[in-house]
Write a protein that holds these residues in place. Structure first.
Motif, short mmCIF file in Angstrom:
data_model
loop_
_atom_site.label_atom_id
_atom_site.label_comp_id
_atom_site.label_asym_id
_atom_site.label_seq_id
_atom_site.Cartn_x
_atom_site.Cartn_y
_atom_site.Cartn_z
N ALA A 80 9.91 -9.07 -8.39
CA ALA A 80 8.69 -9.69 -7.86
C ALA A 80 8.36 -9.03 -6.53
O ALA A 80 8.47 -9.63 -5.47
CB ALA A 80 8.87 -11.19 -7.68
N LEU A 81 7.96 -7.76 -6.60
CA LEU A 81 7.66 -7.02 -5.38
C LEU A 81 6.46 -7.59 -4.65
O LEU A 81 5.55 -8.16 -5.27
CB LEU A 81 7.36 -5.55 -5.73
N HIS A 82 6.45 -7.45 -3.35
CA HIS A 82 5.27 -7.76 -2.55
C HIS A 82 4.17 -6.78 -2.98
O HIS A 82 4.47 -5.64 -3.35
CB HIS A 82 5.61 -7.59 -1.06
N PRO A 83 2.91 -7.18 -2.96
CA PRO A 83 1.84 -6.26 -3.37
C PRO A 83 1.86 -4.92 -2.62
O PRO A 83 1.52 -3.88 -3.21
CB PRO A 83 0.56 -7.05 -3.06
N LEU A 84 2.25 -4.93 -1.36
CA LEU A 84 2.32 -3.67 -0.61
C LEU A 84 3.43 -2.79 -1.15
O LEU A 84 3.26 -1.57 -1.28
CB LEU A 84 2.51 -3.94 0.88
N GLN A 85 4.57 -3.36 -1.49
CA GLN A 85 5.66 -2.58 -2.08
C GLN A 85 5.20 -1.95 -3.40
O GLN A 85 5.47 -0.78 -3.67
CB GLN A 85 6.89 -3.46 -2.31
N GLN A 86 4.50 -2.72 -4.21
CA GLN A 86 3.98 -2.21 -5.49
C GLN A 86 2.98 -1.09 -5.25
O GLN A 86 2.99 -0.07 -5.94
CB GLN A 86 3.35 -3.34 -6.30
N ALA A 87 2.13 -1.25 -4.25
CA ALA A 87 1.14 -0.21 -3.94
C ALA A 87 1.82 1.08 -3.47
O ALA A 87 1.37 2.18 -3.79
CB ALA A 87 0.15 -0.72 -2.89
N PHE A 88 2.90 0.96 -2.72
CA PHE A 88 3.65 2.16 -2.30
C PHE A 88 4.15 2.91 -3.54
O PHE A 88 4.10 4.14 -3.57
CB PHE A 88 4.83 1.78 -1.40
N LEU A 89 4.62 2.19 -4.54
CA LEU A 89 5.07 2.84 -5.77
C LEU A 89 3.91 3.51 -6.49
O LEU A 89 4.02 4.66 -6.92
CB LEU A 89 5.71 1.81 -6.71
N GLU A 90 2.80 2.82 -6.62
CA GLU A 90 1.65 3.33 -7.37
C GLU A 90 0.99 4.52 -6.69
O GLU A 90 0.43 5.38 -7.35
CB GLU A 90 0.64 2.21 -7.59
N HIS A 91 1.01 4.57 -5.35
CA HIS A 91 0.34 5.64 -4.62
C HIS A 91 1.31 6.71 -4.11
O HIS A 91 0.91 7.55 -3.30
CB HIS A 91 -0.46 5.06 -3.44
N ASP A 92 2.53 6.68 -4.57
CA ASP A 92 3.55 7.63 -4.13
C ASP A 92 3.61 7.65 -2.60
O ASP A 92 3.57 8.70 -1.97
CB ASP A 92 3.27 9.03 -4.69
N GLY A 93 3.72 6.44 -2.03
CA GLY A 93 3.75 6.29 -0.58
C GLY A 93 5.12 6.54 0.01
O GLY A 93 5.39 6.12 1.12
N PHE A 94 5.97 7.18 -0.73
CA PHE A 94 7.29 7.54 -0.22
C PHE A 94 7.76 8.77 -0.98
O PHE A 94 7.34 9.02 -2.10
CB PHE A 94 8.30 6.41 -0.38
N GLN A 95 8.58 9.53 -0.35
CA GLN A 95 9.24 10.63 -1.05
C GLN A 95 10.74 10.40 -0.95
O GLN A 95 11.35 9.94 -1.89
CB GLN A 95 8.79 11.97 -0.49
N CYS A 96 11.31 10.63 0.22
CA CYS A 96 12.75 10.36 0.34
C CYS A 96 12.99 8.86 0.51
O CYS A 96 14.06 8.35 0.21
CB CYS A 96 13.36 11.14 1.48
#
Length: 174
Positions: A80-96
């Motif tokens: 049950a991710l926070h919407p911001l956590q989900q958006a980071f996944l969807e927008h490739d908001g992280f690499q390492c």
């Protein structure tokens, strides 16, 4: 002497020189906040203290007595991710992913600042009732959180998508 971390009461260390970051990582076994520069320059250690973003590497644990700390472990939940956590996944908001916990905690506090009408250095109209979250406003407010991998574009898109909906909801309610 206690503080509350992610809703759980925790004892403060006996040594008054222990940073909040070291308490979280070494004693409470919450590895989300990262020790990047340990000088307050990168934002990898950002957590929320009573809802305000702080750099835990520059904060002594004893300064948090009686207060509430939220780390990335206290945001969302497995499955049950926070919407911001989900958006980071969807927008490739992280690499390492090293900066991601600090980025997310900072963005959550930033959204609250905007809701409360707290201006930044680039806010155009200081008398406006609402602050528009555009790319310039967002980049200024998130400038204390660095990403060494270069995922800034994904981070910006994730934050804009997450909080654009909230901004529209706030405006519709007024």
């Amino acid at each position: 002497m206690n503080l509350t971390v992610n809703g759980v009461v925790a004892a403060l260390p006996d040594d008054p020189r222990v940073s909040l970051l070291d308490l979280l990582r070494e004693q409470l076994r919450l590895p989300g906040a990262k020790k990047g520069c340990n000088q307050g320059a990168c934002g990898a250690c950002t957590v929320l203290l009573d809802g305000e973003r702080i750099l835990s590497c520059l904060t002594l644990a004893v300064q948090c007595e009686g207060r509430s700390v939220t780390t990335i472990e206290g945001v969302g939940a497995p499955g049950a991710l926070h919407p911001l956590q989900q958006a980071f996944l969807e927008h490739d908001g992280f690499q390492c992913g090293y900066c991601t916990p600090g980025q997310i905690c900072s963005a959550l506090a930033m959204a609250d600042e905007i809701r409360r009408g707290v201006p930044s250095h680039v806010t155009g109209d200081l008398t406006a009732e609402t602050i528009a979250l555009d790319r310039d406003e967002l980049r200024e407010r998130m400038s204390g959180n660095l990403c060494r991998c270069g995922a800034h574009n994904g981070i910006v898109e994730a934050i804009l998508e997450t909080f654009a909906d909230q901004t529209e909801q706030l405006e519709a309610a007024e």
